[in-house]
Structures are given as structure tokens and as C-alpha cells.
Design a protein around this motif. Structure first.
Motif, PDB file in Angstrom:
ATOM      1  N   LEU A 125     -45.122  21.778  96.276  1.00  0.00           N
ATOM      2  CA  LEU A 125     -45.373  22.577  95.088  1.00  0.00           C
ATOM      3  C   LEU A 125     -46.192  23.791  95.508  1.00  0.00           C
ATOM      4  N   LEU A 126     -45.506  24.757  96.135  1.00  0.00           N
ATOM      5  CA  LEU A 126     -46.183  25.920  96.683  1.00  0.00           C
ATOM      6  C   LEU A 126     -45.764  27.226  96.034  1.00  0.00           C
ATOM      7  N   LEU A 166     -43.364  32.030 107.070  1.00  0.00           N
ATOM      8  CA  LEU A 166     -42.791  32.316 105.749  1.00  0.00           C
ATOM      9  C   LEU A 166     -43.006  31.145 104.787  1.00  0.00           C
ATOM     10  N   ILE A 167     -42.984  29.920 105.321  1.00  0.00           N
ATOM     11  CA  ILE A 167     -43.307  28.753 104.492  1.00  0.00           C
ATOM     12  C   ILE A 167     -44.735  28.885 103.971  1.00  0.00           C
ATOM     13  N   ALA A 168     -45.643  29.287 104.858  1.00  0.00           N
ATOM     14  CA  ALA A 168     -47.051  29.424 104.491  1.00  0.00           C
ATOM     15  C   ALA A 168     -47.264  30.516 103.450  1.00  0.00           C
ATOM     16  N   GLN A 169     -46.339  31.446 103.381  1.00  0.00           N
ATOM     17  CA  GLN A 169     -46.432  32.518 102.394  1.00  0.00           C
ATOM     18  C   GLN A 169     -45.831  32.098 101.055  1.00  0.00           C
ATOM     19  N   GLY A 170     -45.359  30.844 100.998  1.00  0.00           N
ATOM     20  CA  GLY A 170     -44.870  30.304  99.739  1.00  0.00           C
ATOM     21  C   GLY A 170     -43.406  30.540  99.450  1.00  0.00           C
ATOM     22  N   LEU A 171     -42.631  30.980 100.449  1.00  0.00           N
ATOM     23  CA  LEU A 171     -41.214  31.244 100.233  1.00  0.00           C
ATOM     24  C   LEU A 171     -40.400  29.958 100.246  1.00  0.00           C
ATOM     25  N   LEU A 200     -45.646  16.824 110.964  1.00  0.00           N
ATOM     26  CA  LEU A 200     -46.125  17.077 109.604  1.00  0.00           C
ATOM     27  C   LEU A 200     -45.253  16.376 108.574  1.00  0.00           C
ATOM     28  N   ARG A 201     -45.855  16.100 107.426  1.00  0.00           N
ATOM     29  CA  ARG A 201     -45.194  15.339 106.374  1.00  0.00           C
ATOM     30  C   ARG A 201     -44.244  16.185 105.534  1.00  0.00           C
ATOM     31  N   ASP A 202     -44.680  17.404 105.178  1.00  0.00           N
ATOM     32  CA  ASP A 202     -43.856  18.230 104.305  1.00  0.00           C
ATOM     33  C   ASP A 202     -44.267  19.694 104.411  1.00  0.00           C
ATOM     34  N   ARG A 203     -43.701  20.519 103.532  1.00  0.00           N
ATOM     35  CA  ARG A 203     -43.934  21.957 103.587  1.00  0.00           C
ATOM     36  C   ARG A 203     -45.389  22.320 103.280  1.00  0.00           C
ATOM     37  N   THR A 204     -46.028  21.550 102.428  1.00  0.00           N
ATOM     38  CA  THR A 204     -47.431  21.827 102.136  1.00  0.00           C
ATOM     39  C   THR A 204     -48.268  21.687 103.394  1.00  0.00           C
TER      40      THR A 204
END
Length: 219
Positions: A125-126, A166-171, A200-204
Motif C-alpha cells: 500500500l504505497l 522506482l518502487i521506492a518512489q511509489g510507482l 525481502l517480503r514485498d514492495r514495501t
């Protein structure tokens, strides 16, 4: 498939309110409630929910430590943190502990249900701006890049590192695919490889890792 939810909060009105809202959804079922973190850990083991709505400030065992225990048990339950304040310092700690995202307690019924669905589907949920702001703000609490993180980053390919940023930027996957001009299926493959390589477990968790490794600098 019905999404099984456990609600954890020491306030009975919050538990009952969320329970009514979620049980009104055709694809969501509240399978149990817990009044503190210790009971939450036991209920997760007993009921095997898909999603745990977790308050942070609770007696006996707080939401951060409860999240850490639930994630360590690796039973598949995803934790969605509940908070009263959008810049709660404890939320970032919960994300580091393994939570898949967070929601404000005053979220609408639709936002609550959508949040549960997103997390249950294995996504983070990002997307909301407030979540990106929170991760950016509290990633400042990490003093220096962790040596272990820097070593793990070296194992990523250039494209995988780019996707991680890009994941860290919430995309979302679709947004990353558009940005890099590749197929969304290709991005899904890159994301999966990044998670496996970094353990890692997930995108968060990927987003938090990127900040802590200083691949993304808080602004």
C-alpha cells in the motif's frame, strides 16, 4: 476468493466499526478480533488470516513487535498498520518490521476495503502520496547506509536497481513499465528477482530497503 481479516485494536469501537464495514463487502470476511499484540500473534496462528489490520499503540505487546513476530512466523498473513496520524513515527518502524503498508483510522469504507484487497493481493500500500511522504520523512531516522544493504545492492543488475528505485518512489508495475518503455510482465519479473535477491517480503520492504541503502535520498 474471500479475504480473511483479523482486526487488532485495543478500542472496542474501532474493532466493531471496522468489522461492520468490512463484513459488508462481498469478498471480505472478518474472522476474528484481538485487543493487544500478544493476542494478535496467537489469533494469527489459530485463524490464519490473509490480512491483519494492526493498531500500533496497544498494551502487553505493541503493534510493531507483534508485526515482527507475525512476519517472522511466515504464515502468509500480511499486516496493514492502522494509525491516527499520517506522520506517526512508529509507522516507519512498523514498515521496517514487515508491515505491508498503512491506513489512517479515519479512512472511508472504500479506502479500508481497497487497502485490504491491495495487501491481500501481495502488493504494497504505497500508492497514496501520504505513504510516500511518510517513508521519505522517517527514512531520515536511519543514520547511515547499512553495510549489509550496500553489499546486497551490488548483487542487483543495473536494470533491477533502477526498478528498485522506482518502487521506492511509489510507482506501480504499470507506471514503471511505462517509464522504462517495456512490458509490464517484464517489470513483474524484475520485481520478483529484486525481492528474491534482497530477501525481502514485498514492495514495501523493497521501498524501505532502497531508502536505507541510500539509493533514494529523502527530500
Amino acid at each position: 476468493m474471500t479475504i480473511r481479516v483479523l482486526i487488532v485494536d485495543d478500542q472496542i469501537m474501532v474493532r466493531e466499526g471496522f468489522s461492520v464495514l468490512l463484513n459488508a463487502m462481498p469478498d471480505i470476511e472478518v474472522v476474528g478480533e484481538a485487543v493487544n499484540g500478544r493476542e494478535a500473534v496467537a489469533k494469527v496462528a489459530e485463524l490464519a488470516p490473509d490480512v491483519v489490520l494492526m493498531d500500533i499503540r496497544m498494551p502487553e505487546l505493541n503493534g510493531i513487535d507483534a508485526t515482527r513476530e507475525i512476519v517472522a512466523a511466515d504464515g502468509g498473513a500480511k499486516v496493514l498498520v492502522l494509525t491516527t496520524f499520517d506522520l506517526d513515527e512508529y509507522v516507519y518502524q512498523a514498515l521496517r518490521a514487515g508491515a505491508s503498508g498503512f491506513l489512517l483510522k479515519d479512512a472511508s469504507a472504500r479506502q479500508l476495503a481497497d487497502g485490504v484487497r491491495v495487501v491481500a493481493a501481495g502488493e504494497a500500500l504505497l500508492a497514496p502520496t501520504v505513504t510516500r511522504r511518510l517513508i521519505t520523512e522517517f527514512s531520515k531516522l536511519s543514520e547511515t547506509p547499512r553495510p549489509a544493504a550496500m553489499t546486497q545492492v551490488a548483487d542487483l543488475t543495473e536494470r533491477e536497481t533502477e526498478v528498485l528505485v522506482l518502487i521506492a518512489q511509489g510507482l506501480s508495475n504499470a507506471e514503471i513499465a511505462s517509464h522504462l518503455v517495456v512490458a509490464e510482465s517484464t517489470i513483474k519479473t524484475h520485481v520478483s528477482r529484486v525481492l528474491v535477491k534482497l530477501g525481502l517480503r514485498d514492495r514495501t520492504q523493497a521501498a524501505v530497503f532502497a531508502y536505507e541503502a541510500r539509493l533514494v535520498t529523502p527530500s
